[in-house]
Design an enzyme around this catalytic site. Structure first.
Site, PDB file in Angstrom:
ATOM      1  CG  MET A  10      85.229   9.290  50.986  1.00 42.57           C
ATOM      2  SD  MET A  10      85.375  10.190  49.427  1.00 42.57           S
ATOM      3  CE  MET A  10      85.091   8.869  48.249  1.00 42.57           C
ATOM      4  CG  ASP A 103      84.285   8.417  55.340  1.00 41.67           C
ATOM      5  OD1 ASP A 103      84.447   8.870  56.488  1.00 41.67           O
ATOM      6  OD2 ASP A 103      83.181   8.351  54.782  1.00 41.67           O
ATOM      7  CD  GLU A 104      84.683  12.815  59.320  1.00 43.31           C
ATOM      8  OE1 GLU A 104      84.118  13.713  59.867  1.00 43.31           O
ATOM      9  OE2 GLU A 104      84.770  11.656  59.809  1.00 43.31           O
TER      10      GLU A 104
HETATM   11  P1  TTP Z   1      80.769   7.380  57.930  1.00 40.79           P
HETATM   12  O1  TTP Z   1      81.294   8.496  57.065  1.00 40.79           O
HETATM   13  O2  TTP Z   1      80.136   7.749  59.212  1.00 40.79           O
HETATM   14  O3  TTP Z   1      79.689   6.535  57.130  1.00 40.79           O
HETATM   15  P2  TTP Z   1      79.634   6.160  55.580  1.00 40.79           P
HETATM   16  O4  TTP Z   1      80.728   6.794  54.805  1.00 40.79           O
HETATM   17  O5  TTP Z   1      79.541   4.689  55.449  1.00 40.79           O
HETATM   18  O6  TTP Z   1      78.224   6.739  55.151  1.00 40.79           O
HETATM   19  P3  TTP Z   1      77.811   8.259  54.922  1.00 40.79           P
HETATM   20  O7  TTP Z   1      77.417   8.324  53.482  1.00 40.79           O
HETATM   21  O8  TTP Z   1      76.662   8.486  55.834  1.00 40.79           O
HETATM   22  O9  TTP Z   1      78.998   9.103  55.233  1.00 40.79           O
HETATM   23  O10 TTP Z   1      81.934   6.375  58.241  1.00 40.79           O
HETATM   24  C1  TTP Z   1      82.932   6.059  57.297  1.00 40.79           C
HETATM   25  C2  TTP Z   1      83.270   4.592  57.372  1.00 40.79           C
HETATM   26  O11 TTP Z   1      83.711   4.272  58.684  1.00 40.79           O
HETATM   27  C3  TTP Z   1      82.104   3.683  57.076  1.00 40.79           C
HETATM   28  O12 TTP Z   1      81.971   3.413  55.702  1.00 40.79           O
HETATM   29  C4  TTP Z   1      82.439   2.471  57.881  1.00 40.79           C
HETATM   30  C5  TTP Z   1      83.262   2.976  59.048  1.00 40.79           C
HETATM   31  N1  TTP Z   1      82.433   3.004  60.279  1.00 40.79           N
HETATM   32  C6  TTP Z   1      82.481   1.921  61.150  1.00 40.79           C
HETATM   33  O13 TTP Z   1      83.237   0.975  60.932  1.00 40.79           O
HETATM   34  N2  TTP Z   1      81.696   1.944  62.269  1.00 40.79           N
HETATM   35  C7  TTP Z   1      80.842   2.978  62.555  1.00 40.79           C
HETATM   36  O14 TTP Z   1      80.118   2.941  63.572  1.00 40.79           O
HETATM   37  C8  TTP Z   1      80.797   4.085  61.646  1.00 40.79           C
HETATM   38  C9  TTP Z   1      79.874   5.253  61.912  1.00 40.79           C
HETATM   39  C10 TTP Z   1      81.610   4.055  60.531  1.00 40.79           C
HETATM   40 MG    MG Z   2      81.154   8.812  55.048  1.00 48.73          MG
END
Ligand code: TTP
Ligand code: MG
Length: 384
Positions: A10, A103-104
């Site tokens: 996401m 989110d993955e």
């Molecule tokens: P990610 O998928 O790494 O980041 P994201 O979805 O916000 O952005 P991207 O579009 O680059 O994928 O992480 C998913 C969620 O996990 C993120 O929204 C918040 C949480 N998270 C933390 O709380 N601490 C962290 O260090 C990271 C990397 C993510």
């Molecule tokens: Mg993400």
């Protein structure tokens, strides 16, 4: 057999949900994170990232970089709710789904062509349903293995769709910078560069043994990746029934003070893993194996599910001191069971010791944050 793996991630997940819930935030630099200046950024909207704000950056630094940013507190229950929706949609497209974080997820769609269309069509369809049913965008990578699918999903964020076909893999690896390998830290990248390795393809010049000698166990993984031998399978989500930590002692002992310290350390590990998995448990079990290999386990069920280091540790220590030890101890461990998700309601304010629990929760939160930032070995509570 060649496989088709999808990796879905996401976009700016926590921040995107905040924008979804408050449309006045649309197009603004939204930063989600902890409340104090010592806490860190969880994530930032793409608008905020343009100012150099990113995950794990201290909040005070994010405020310096982006003073006009809108700083919001983490609302985990809400994010979990959306995450479940996303995972449910994804599960309609394959029985082989592995959620890896909030989110993955990986999907194995090998052989689904006849039923659901080409991999690209499947990916577009997933994006469309996630968009319609949650209002959010995601990025998808498609490749013959998990490693490349994950790299691909990250390539055209946000709202991306990237495909690496089987016959493109070699060229792709020869151009892929080593820092794109998930799990590769700065130190390893430096080590690799020092050896003239800038691209994943450059690793091919080295034998598996050479890489293991230089990079330890990770060397073997690097060899696999460079030679397109990532066979790791999309593993189904397993329901966790209990979490435990145990260990055999260096020598058998009846020293209660020493055993108490071990129990506290195992309890700390279990509690940390519970918090990381978003789980709480009600039953604490102390397991002991004696020097004659006989085993004993004692349990205590508490009134409410917990993930607190102190509560789990205190319960396990109480079990240790309940009855005198009949022999020397060879192995000791702590387990927590009767698990449920942290978010599943329990009115903390129903309990008299709410303030004490709240204080412990904050201690745990701070410890977890430090562990995340500096590695688990850095700190141990000064207890016991
Ligand atoms: P990610 O998928 O790494 O980041 P994201 O979805 O916000 O952005 P991207 O579009 O680059 O994928 O992480 C998913 C969620 O996990 C993120 O929204 C918040 C949480 N998270 C933390 O709380 N601490 C962290 O260090 C990271 C990397 C993510
Ligand atoms: Mg993400």
């Amino acid at each position: 057999m060649s496989r088709t793996i999808l990796h879905i991630d996401m976009d700016a997940f926590f921040a995107a949900i905040e924008v979804l819930d408050d449309s006045s935030l649309k197009g603004k630099p939204v930063i989600v994170g902890g409340s104090t200046n010592r806490s860190v950024v969880s994530t930032a909207s793409y608008e905020a990232r343009r100012f150099g704000v990113h995950s794990a950056m201290p909040i005070f630094k994010a405020k310096e970089k982006c003073p006009q940013g809108i700083f919001l507190l983490v609302n985990m229950d809400r994010y979990k709710e959306v995450s479940k929706k996303v995972m449910d949609i994804v599960k309609d497209f394959s029985p082989l789904v592995e959620p890896v974080s909030i989110d993955e997820a990986y999907l194995d769609i090998t052989g689904s062509e006849n039923l659901l269309g080409s991999p690209e069509e499947i990916a577009r369809h997933i994006k469309e349903r996630i968009g319609k049913e949650t209002g959010l965008t995601c990025s998808i990578g498609i490749a013959p293995n998990k490693f490349l699918a994950k790299v691909a999903s990250d390539m055209n964020k946000p709202d991306g769709l990237t495909i690496i076909s089987a016959d493109e893999v070699d060229t792709f690896l020869s151009r892929l910078p080593v820092e794109k390998i998930p799990g590769v830290g700065k130190r390893t990248v430096e080590g690799l560069r020092h050896n003239g390795i800038k691209k994943v393809g450059d690793l091919k010049r080295f034998s598996k043994e050479q890489l293991i000698r230089r990079f330890g166990r990770f060397g073997s993984r690097l060899h696999e990746l460079a030679n397109d031998r990532d066979d790791s399978e999309v593993a189904l989500e397993r329901e966790i029934k209990s979490l435990s930590s145990e260990g055999t002692l260096e020598s058998d002992t009846g020293d209660l003070a020493y055993l108490k310290r071990l129990v506290a350390s195992h309890a700390d590990k279990v509690a940390w893993r519970l918090r990381r998995e978003g789980l709480k448990g009600r039953t604490v079990t102390l397991k002991i194996k004696f020097d004659d290999f006989s085993e004993m386990s004692k349990s205590r069920t508490i009134d409410y599910p917990t993930d607190s280091t102190k509560i789990i540790s205190d319960s396990a220590i109480e079990l240790l001191f309940n009855d005198p030890l009949k022999r020397k101890v060879r192995l000791i461990g702590v387990a927590v069971s009767k698990l449920k998700e942290s978010g599943e309601g329990y009115q903390m304010d129903l309990f008299e010791d709410w303030h004490a629990q709240e204080k412990e929760r904050r201690v745990d939160e701070t410890m977890d944050e430090i562990k995340m930032r500096f590695g688990k070995r850095m700190i141990k509570k000064g207890r016991g």
